[in-house]
Design a protein around this motif. Sequence first.
Motif, PDB file in Angstrom:
ATOM      1  N   VAL A   3     -26.584   4.493  48.375  1.00  0.00           N
ATOM      2  CA  VAL A   3     -25.788   4.556  47.164  1.00  0.00           C
ATOM      3  C   VAL A   3     -25.583   3.103  46.745  1.00  0.00           C
ATOM      4  O   VAL A   3     -24.993   2.316  47.495  1.00  0.00           O
ATOM      5  N   ILE A   4     -26.107   2.746  45.587  1.00  0.00           N
ATOM      6  CA  ILE A   4     -25.978   1.362  45.128  1.00  0.00           C
ATOM      7  C   ILE A   4     -24.703   1.255  44.298  1.00  0.00           C
ATOM      8  O   ILE A   4     -24.555   1.936  43.291  1.00  0.00           O
ATOM      9  N   ARG A   5     -23.804   0.402  44.742  1.00  0.00           N
ATOM     10  CA  ARG A   5     -22.533   0.188  44.050  1.00  0.00           C
ATOM     11  C   ARG A   5     -22.753  -0.680  42.800  1.00  0.00           C
ATOM     12  O   ARG A   5     -23.800  -1.323  42.676  1.00  0.00           O
ATOM     13  N   PRO A   6     -21.770  -0.715  41.885  1.00  0.00           N
ATOM     14  CA  PRO A   6     -21.952  -1.469  40.632  1.00  0.00           C
ATOM     15  C   PRO A   6     -22.380  -2.924  40.827  1.00  0.00           C
ATOM     16  O   PRO A   6     -23.277  -3.412  40.123  1.00  0.00           O
ATOM     17  N   TYR A   7     -21.778  -3.635  41.782  1.00  0.00           N
ATOM     18  CA  TYR A   7     -22.139  -5.035  42.002  1.00  0.00           C
ATOM     19  C   TYR A   7     -23.599  -5.144  42.449  1.00  0.00           C
ATOM     20  O   TYR A   7     -24.364  -5.974  41.956  1.00  0.00           O
ATOM     21  N   GLY A   8     -23.991  -4.299  43.378  1.00  0.00           N
ATOM     22  CA  GLY A   8     -25.374  -4.285  43.841  1.00  0.00           C
ATOM     23  C   GLY A   8     -26.333  -3.877  42.741  1.00  0.00           C
ATOM     24  O   GLY A   8     -27.437  -4.420  42.625  1.00  0.00           O
ATOM     25  N   TYR A   9     -25.915  -2.933  41.912  1.00  0.00           N
ATOM     26  CA  TYR A   9     -26.790  -2.480  40.826  1.00  0.00           C
ATOM     27  C   TYR A   9     -26.960  -3.582  39.778  1.00  0.00           C
ATOM     28  O   TYR A   9     -28.049  -3.742  39.216  1.00  0.00           O
ATOM     29  N   ALA A  10     -25.912  -4.359  39.537  1.00  0.00           N
ATOM     30  CA  ALA A  10     -26.034  -5.476  38.602  1.00  0.00           C
ATOM     31  C   ALA A  10     -27.076  -6.480  39.106  1.00  0.00           C
ATOM     32  O   ALA A  10     -27.875  -7.006  38.328  1.00  0.00           O
ATOM     33  N   ILE A  11     -27.071  -6.729  40.411  1.00  0.00           N
ATOM     34  CA  ILE A  11     -28.083  -7.622  40.999  1.00  0.00           C
ATOM     35  C   ILE A  11     -29.469  -7.015  40.829  1.00  0.00           C
ATOM     36  O   ILE A  11     -30.423  -7.698  40.448  1.00  0.00           O
ATOM     37  N   TRP A  12     -29.591  -5.716  41.109  1.00  0.00           N
ATOM     38  CA  TRP A  12     -30.875  -5.018  40.964  1.00  0.00           C
ATOM     39  C   TRP A  12     -31.382  -5.103  39.527  1.00  0.00           C
ATOM     40  O   TRP A  12     -32.557  -5.362  39.292  1.00  0.00           O
ATOM     41  N   GLU A  13     -30.490  -4.930  38.545  1.00  0.00           N
ATOM     42  CA  GLU A  13     -30.906  -5.018  37.144  1.00  0.00           C
ATOM     43  C   GLU A  13     -31.413  -6.421  36.809  1.00  0.00           C
ATOM     44  O   GLU A  13     -32.390  -6.585  36.077  1.00  0.00           O
ATOM     45  N   VAL A  33     -25.074  -7.793  55.568  1.00  0.00           N
ATOM     46  CA  VAL A  33     -24.811  -8.534  54.327  1.00  0.00           C
ATOM     47  C   VAL A  33     -24.558  -7.567  53.175  1.00  0.00           C
ATOM     48  O   VAL A  33     -23.587  -7.703  52.433  1.00  0.00           O
ATOM     49  N   VAL A  34     -25.432  -6.571  53.027  1.00  0.00           N
ATOM     50  CA  VAL A  34     -25.303  -5.596  51.938  1.00  0.00           C
ATOM     51  C   VAL A  34     -23.982  -4.838  52.053  1.00  0.00           C
ATOM     52  O   VAL A  34     -23.274  -4.643  51.060  1.00  0.00           O
ATOM     53  N   GLN A  35     -23.634  -4.446  53.262  1.00  0.00           N
ATOM     54  CA  GLN A  35     -22.404  -3.678  53.460  1.00  0.00           C
ATOM     55  C   GLN A  35     -21.157  -4.544  53.264  1.00  0.00           C
ATOM     56  O   GLN A  35     -20.224  -4.152  52.562  1.00  0.00           O
ATOM     57  N   LYS A  36     -21.138  -5.723  53.854  1.00  0.00           N
ATOM     58  CA  LYS A  36     -19.955  -6.600  53.737  1.00  0.00           C
ATOM     59  C   LYS A  36     -19.743  -7.070  52.300  1.00  0.00           C
ATOM     60  O   LYS A  36     -18.605  -7.268  51.874  1.00  0.00           O
ATOM     61  N   ALA A  56     -23.982  -1.892  48.554  1.00  0.00           N
ATOM     62  CA  ALA A  56     -24.522  -0.546  48.729  1.00  0.00           C
ATOM     63  C   ALA A  56     -23.985   0.053  50.021  1.00  0.00           C
ATOM     64  O   ALA A  56     -23.528  -0.666  50.913  1.00  0.00           O
ATOM     65  N   ASP A  57     -24.057   1.360  50.093  1.00  0.00           N
ATOM     66  CA  ASP A  57     -23.698   2.112  51.296  1.00  0.00           C
ATOM     67  C   ASP A  57     -24.873   2.999  51.673  1.00  0.00           C
ATOM     68  O   ASP A  57     -25.705   3.339  50.827  1.00  0.00           O
ATOM     69  N   ASN A  58     -24.913   3.413  52.926  1.00  0.00           N
ATOM     70  CA  ASN A  58     -25.941   4.357  53.341  1.00  0.00           C
ATOM     71  C   ASN A  58     -25.747   5.667  52.598  1.00  0.00           C
ATOM     72  O   ASN A  58     -24.620   6.117  52.398  1.00  0.00           O
ATOM     73  N   GLY A  59     -26.860   6.288  52.196  1.00  0.00           N
ATOM     74  CA  GLY A  59     -26.805   7.569  51.512  1.00  0.00           C
ATOM     75  C   GLY A  59     -26.699   8.712  52.496  1.00  0.00           C
ATOM     76  O   GLY A  59     -26.727   8.506  53.715  1.00  0.00           O
ATOM     77  N   PRO A  60     -26.612   9.923  51.968  1.00  0.00           N
ATOM     78  CA  PRO A  60     -26.451  11.087  52.832  1.00  0.00           C
ATOM     79  C   PRO A  60     -27.710  11.484  53.594  1.00  0.00           C
ATOM     80  O   PRO A  60     -27.638  12.247  54.545  1.00  0.00           O
ATOM     81  N   VAL A  61     -28.861  10.965  53.188  1.00  0.00           N
ATOM     82  CA  VAL A  61     -30.133  11.262  53.845  1.00  0.00           C
ATOM     83  C   VAL A  61     -30.697   9.951  54.382  1.00  0.00           C
ATOM     84  O   VAL A  61     -30.656   8.922  53.689  1.00  0.00           O
ATOM     85  N   ARG A  62     -31.205   9.989  55.605  1.00  0.00           N
ATOM     86  CA  ARG A  62     -31.769   8.783  56.229  1.00  0.00           C
ATOM     87  C   ARG A  62     -32.741   8.090  55.274  1.00  0.00           C
ATOM     88  O   ARG A  62     -33.592   8.719  54.669  1.00  0.00           O
ATOM     89  N   GLY A  63     -32.562   6.790  55.136  1.00  0.00           N
ATOM     90  CA  GLY A  63     -33.446   6.009  54.284  1.00  0.00           C
ATOM     91  C   GLY A  63     -33.010   5.943  52.829  1.00  0.00           C
ATOM     92  O   GLY A  63     -33.678   5.310  52.022  1.00  0.00           O
ATOM     93  N   THR A  64     -31.892   6.574  52.484  1.00  0.00           N
ATOM     94  CA  THR A  64     -31.408   6.501  51.107  1.00  0.00           C
ATOM     95  C   THR A  64     -30.139   5.669  51.066  1.00  0.00           C
ATOM     96  O   THR A  64     -29.527   5.406  52.100  1.00  0.00           O
TER      97      THR A  64
END
Length: 146
Positions: free
Chosen positions: A38-48, A21-24, A28-36
């Motif tokens: 990258v929150i994209r603008p749309y996802g960050y707006a939801i987080w805010e 769901v998050v990816q589609k 957000a996308d998976n970060g460069p380190v396991r468990g991290t």
Amino acid sequence: MAQPSVLTPQSDDFPRWYQDVVQKAEMADNGPVRGTMVIRPYGYAIWERIQRELDDRIKAAGAQNAYFPLFIPESYLHREAEHVEGFSPELAVVTHAGGDELAEQQRRVVIVAGAAQRMGTDRAGQCGTGEYMNQMMGGDLRLGQK
């Protein structure tokens, strides 16, 4: 004929479904380190928006927000293990700084999960987060930990 679902069925594998769901939705996308991540603008707006809602609830309950350091002495975790049966921390340990290896007593733990350890006490039994917390610990402390 029905098209196959683009999502893993929630009842089959909830964590995989959530990641789908998050990816589609491109939140957000998976970060460069396991468990991290990258929150994209749309996802960050939801987080805010979630943060604003939680902040309103925290304050309505009479609490104030506070922020505790991510770095703590490793001894705090050893003390936690003595008090909590089955305690198994998920963490990373900083072993190098500025290109130099740190002596064991200088190493610091980076908390990945289990934020309660960040409010631990030091060897003298005082709260390890400074004078402010030492003063607050005597009263009715209500904090929304950030």
